[in-house]
Motif scaffolding. Structure first.
Motif, PDB file in Angstrom:
ATOM      1  N   ALA A 143       0.830  -1.199   0.000  1.00  0.00           N
ATOM      2  CA  ALA A 143       0.000   0.000   0.000  1.00  0.00           C
ATOM      3  C   ALA A 143       0.869   1.256   0.000  1.00  0.00           C
ATOM      4  O   ALA A 143       0.567   2.239  -0.696  1.00  0.00           O
ATOM      5  CB  ALA A 143      -0.930  -0.009   1.203  1.00  0.00           C
ATOM      6  N   ASP A 159      -5.233  11.363  -4.788  1.00  0.00           N
ATOM      7  CA  ASP A 159      -4.775  10.315  -5.702  1.00  0.00           C
ATOM      8  C   ASP A 159      -3.889   9.330  -4.933  1.00  0.00           C
ATOM      9  O   ASP A 159      -3.934   8.117  -5.176  1.00  0.00           O
ATOM     10  CB  ASP A 159      -3.979  10.910  -6.867  1.00  0.00           C
ATOM     11  CG  ASP A 159      -4.823  11.779  -7.783  1.00  0.00           C
ATOM     12  OD1 ASP A 159      -6.067  11.763  -7.656  1.00  0.00           O
ATOM     13  OD2 ASP A 159      -4.236  12.481  -8.631  1.00  0.00           O
ATOM     14  N   HIS A 162      -6.201   7.264  -2.578  1.00  0.00           N
ATOM     15  CA  HIS A 162      -6.938   6.242  -3.327  1.00  0.00           C
ATOM     16  C   HIS A 162      -6.020   5.091  -3.720  1.00  0.00           C
ATOM     17  O   HIS A 162      -6.431   3.918  -3.676  1.00  0.00           O
ATOM     18  CB  HIS A 162      -7.560   6.868  -4.567  1.00  0.00           C
ATOM     19  CG  HIS A 162      -8.466   5.951  -5.321  1.00  0.00           C
ATOM     20  ND1 HIS A 162      -9.645   5.478  -4.798  1.00  0.00           N
ATOM     21  CD2 HIS A 162      -8.342   5.387  -6.566  1.00  0.00           C
ATOM     22  CE1 HIS A 162     -10.223   4.678  -5.673  1.00  0.00           C
ATOM     23  NE2 HIS A 162      -9.454   4.603  -6.745  1.00  0.00           N
ATOM     24  N   ALA A 163      -4.782   5.394  -4.073  1.00  0.00           N
ATOM     25  CA  ALA A 163      -3.829   4.346  -4.429  1.00  0.00           C
ATOM     26  C   ALA A 163      -3.533   3.452  -3.226  1.00  0.00           C
ATOM     27  O   ALA A 163      -3.453   2.217  -3.353  1.00  0.00           O
ATOM     28  CB  ALA A 163      -2.539   4.972  -4.957  1.00  0.00           C
ATOM     29  N   GLU A 165      -5.547   2.944  -0.640  1.00  0.00           N
ATOM     30  CA  GLU A 165      -6.753   2.155  -0.372  1.00  0.00           C
ATOM     31  C   GLU A 165      -6.912   1.020  -1.380  1.00  0.00           C
ATOM     32  O   GLU A 165      -7.210  -0.132  -0.994  1.00  0.00           O
ATOM     33  CB  GLU A 165      -7.976   3.061  -0.416  1.00  0.00           C
ATOM     34  CG  GLU A 165      -9.279   2.321  -0.149  1.00  0.00           C
ATOM     35  CD  GLU A 165     -10.496   3.213  -0.237  1.00  0.00           C
ATOM     36  OE1 GLU A 165     -11.586   2.777   0.184  1.00  0.00           O
ATOM     37  OE2 GLU A 165     -10.382   4.350  -0.739  1.00  0.00           O
ATOM     38  N   THR A 166      -6.711   1.313  -2.653  1.00  0.00           N
ATOM     39  CA  THR A 166      -6.887   0.298  -3.693  1.00  0.00           C
ATOM     40  C   THR A 166      -5.917  -0.863  -3.494  1.00  0.00           C
ATOM     41  O   THR A 166      -6.296  -2.039  -3.610  1.00  0.00           O
ATOM     42  CB  THR A 166      -6.696   0.933  -5.079  1.00  0.00           C
ATOM     43  OG1 THR A 166      -7.671   1.964  -5.263  1.00  0.00           O
ATOM     44  CG2 THR A 166      -6.840  -0.109  -6.181  1.00  0.00           C
ATOM     45  N   ALA A 167      -4.658  -0.542  -3.190  1.00  0.00           N
ATOM     46  CA  ALA A 167      -3.669  -1.596  -2.964  1.00  0.00           C
ATOM     47  C   ALA A 167      -4.002  -2.404  -1.712  1.00  0.00           C
ATOM     48  O   ALA A 167      -3.814  -3.632  -1.686  1.00  0.00           O
ATOM     49  CB  ALA A 167      -2.280  -0.987  -2.842  1.00  0.00           C
ATOM     50  N   SER A 168      -4.504  -1.747  -0.688  1.00  0.00           N
ATOM     51  CA  SER A 168      -4.884  -2.455   0.542  1.00  0.00           C
ATOM     52  C   SER A 168      -6.018  -3.437   0.282  1.00  0.00           C
ATOM     53  O   SER A 168      -5.993  -4.581   0.761  1.00  0.00           O
ATOM     54  CB  SER A 168      -5.307  -1.443   1.616  1.00  0.00           C
ATOM     55  OG  SER A 168      -4.264  -0.555   1.929  1.00  0.00           O
ATOM     56  N   LEU A 169      -7.010  -2.995  -0.477  1.00  0.00           N
ATOM     57  CA  LEU A 169      -8.140  -3.861  -0.784  1.00  0.00           C
ATOM     58  C   LEU A 169      -7.727  -5.019  -1.691  1.00  0.00           C
ATOM     59  O   LEU A 169      -8.224  -6.144  -1.529  1.00  0.00           O
ATOM     60  CB  LEU A 169      -9.252  -3.040  -1.443  1.00  0.00           C
ATOM     61  CG  LEU A 169      -9.903  -1.974  -0.543  1.00  0.00           C
ATOM     62  CD1 LEU A 169     -10.903  -1.143  -1.346  1.00  0.00           C
ATOM     63  CD2 LEU A 169     -10.575  -2.617   0.660  1.00  0.00           C
ATOM     64  N   ALA A 170      -6.809  -4.747  -2.619  1.00  0.00           N
ATOM     65  CA  ALA A 170      -6.316  -5.821  -3.487  1.00  0.00           C
ATOM     66  C   ALA A 170      -5.579  -6.880  -2.675  1.00  0.00           C
ATOM     67  O   ALA A 170      -5.739  -8.092  -2.908  1.00  0.00           O
ATOM     68  CB  ALA A 170      -5.411  -5.245  -4.580  1.00  0.00           C
ATOM     69  N   LEU A 203      -7.240   6.603   2.697  1.00  0.00           N
ATOM     70  CA  LEU A 203      -8.318   6.098   1.854  1.00  0.00           C
ATOM     71  C   LEU A 203      -9.149   7.285   1.384  1.00  0.00           C
ATOM     72  O   LEU A 203      -9.109   8.358   1.968  1.00  0.00           O
ATOM     73  CB  LEU A 203      -9.187   5.076   2.579  1.00  0.00           C
ATOM     74  CG  LEU A 203     -10.102   5.516   3.720  1.00  0.00           C
ATOM     75  CD1 LEU A 203     -11.008   4.360   4.129  1.00  0.00           C
ATOM     76  CD2 LEU A 203      -9.330   5.993   4.937  1.00  0.00           C
TER      77      LEU A 203
END
Length: 269
Positions: A143, A159, A162-163, A165-170, A203
């Motif tokens: 993340a 930005d 969001h990056a 958060e997106t990596a954490s969710l992935a 996030l």
């Protein structure tokens, strides 16, 4: 050290645009932080107290011509934050907190050199650590790396959020764990002060907040848990822990935004 919205508030100086000479000066502080963290990791073994690790970090910083950023900061008594297991951030080094085999330890460290700050954090295991703990730390580091990659001129502050958060969710999807993303604490501007505007959430939707400019510097620092994202602060008024007792990880780098891409000022040489 994680930005403390509830303690220090969101106000303060805006994100500054540093010159190349000023970024070079921040790199010196960042290198010293990297050396201090490497020394702490080398000495972190079962039977060693977090107060002993604090002494190692302080000595490394002072031997390198720097001053510990954290020591005395709003009354904080240590040169590092040492947060073990369910402690997320701001753990106070203590002679009573003795490391044991299997502990997951997050260490946050800051140094000042010639008036400029560096701030970085790592999470690592003591002895034999569970696969779940290693996965949690790896997810948090991924993340951080995603957030760093989003620190580009012309973008917006969230930005980066969001990056992260997106990596954490992935990572959560890959690992089959519903990782908690800590919202109350996050990154921050940094320069001649350790905590500067803006607060950087971990996030949120992209395209919001301050515009990212070359010469800007941010401390990017995601915090993930293996369970709830709900936190509480202990009676020492510093140590932040997970409400459900789940393990936590914290990774951080001080990052300069440049026309040539992100420059990680606290990366080891």
């Amino acid at each position: 050290m994680a930005g403390l919205r509830d303690r220090f508030g969101p106000g303060g100086r805006p994100l500054e645009r540093k010159t190349r000479d000023e970024l070079d000066a921040m790199r010196e502080a960042g290198l010293l932080v990297a050396r201090a963290l490497a020394s702490v990791m080398e000495h972190a073994k079962a039977g060693v107290s977090t107060l002993e690790l604090d002494a190692v970090a302080e000595q490394t910083i002072r031997d390198g011509g720097g001053v510990p950023s954290f020591l005395g900061y709003h009354g904080f008594p240590g040169s590092i934050c040492a947060s073990a297991n369910d402690q997320i951030v701001h753990g106070i080094p203590s002679a009573e907190q003795v490391l044991a085999d299997g502990d997951l330890l997050s260490v946050d460290c800051g140094a000042i050199v010639a008036g400029w700050h560096g701030d970085s954090a790592v999470t690592f295991g003591v002895g034999e650590v569970s696969a779940a703990d290693l996965a949690l730390s790896a997810a948090c580091r991924e993340a951080l790396e995603a957030g760093i990659a989003a620190a580009l001129p012309g973008g917006r502050l969230t930005d980066i959020s969001h990056a992260v958060e997106t990596a954490s969710l992935a990572a959560a999807s890959r690992d089959g764990v519903d990782y908690g993303i800590i919202a109350e604490y996050g990154g921050h501007g940094i320069g001649t002060s350790m905590h500067m505007d803006p607060f950087l959430p971990n996030l949120g939707a992209p395209g919001q907040g301050r515009r990212l400019v070359a010469g800007g510097v941010l401390a990017i620092e995601p915090m993930l848990t293996a369970g709830t994202a709900e936190t509480r602060t202990l009676e020492d008024e510093w140590t932040v822990v997970t409400v459900d007792g789940s393990r936590a990880a914290h990774w951080e780098h001080t990052v300069a935004i440049t026309d040539d891409g992100p420059w990680v000022l606290t990366a080891p040489a």
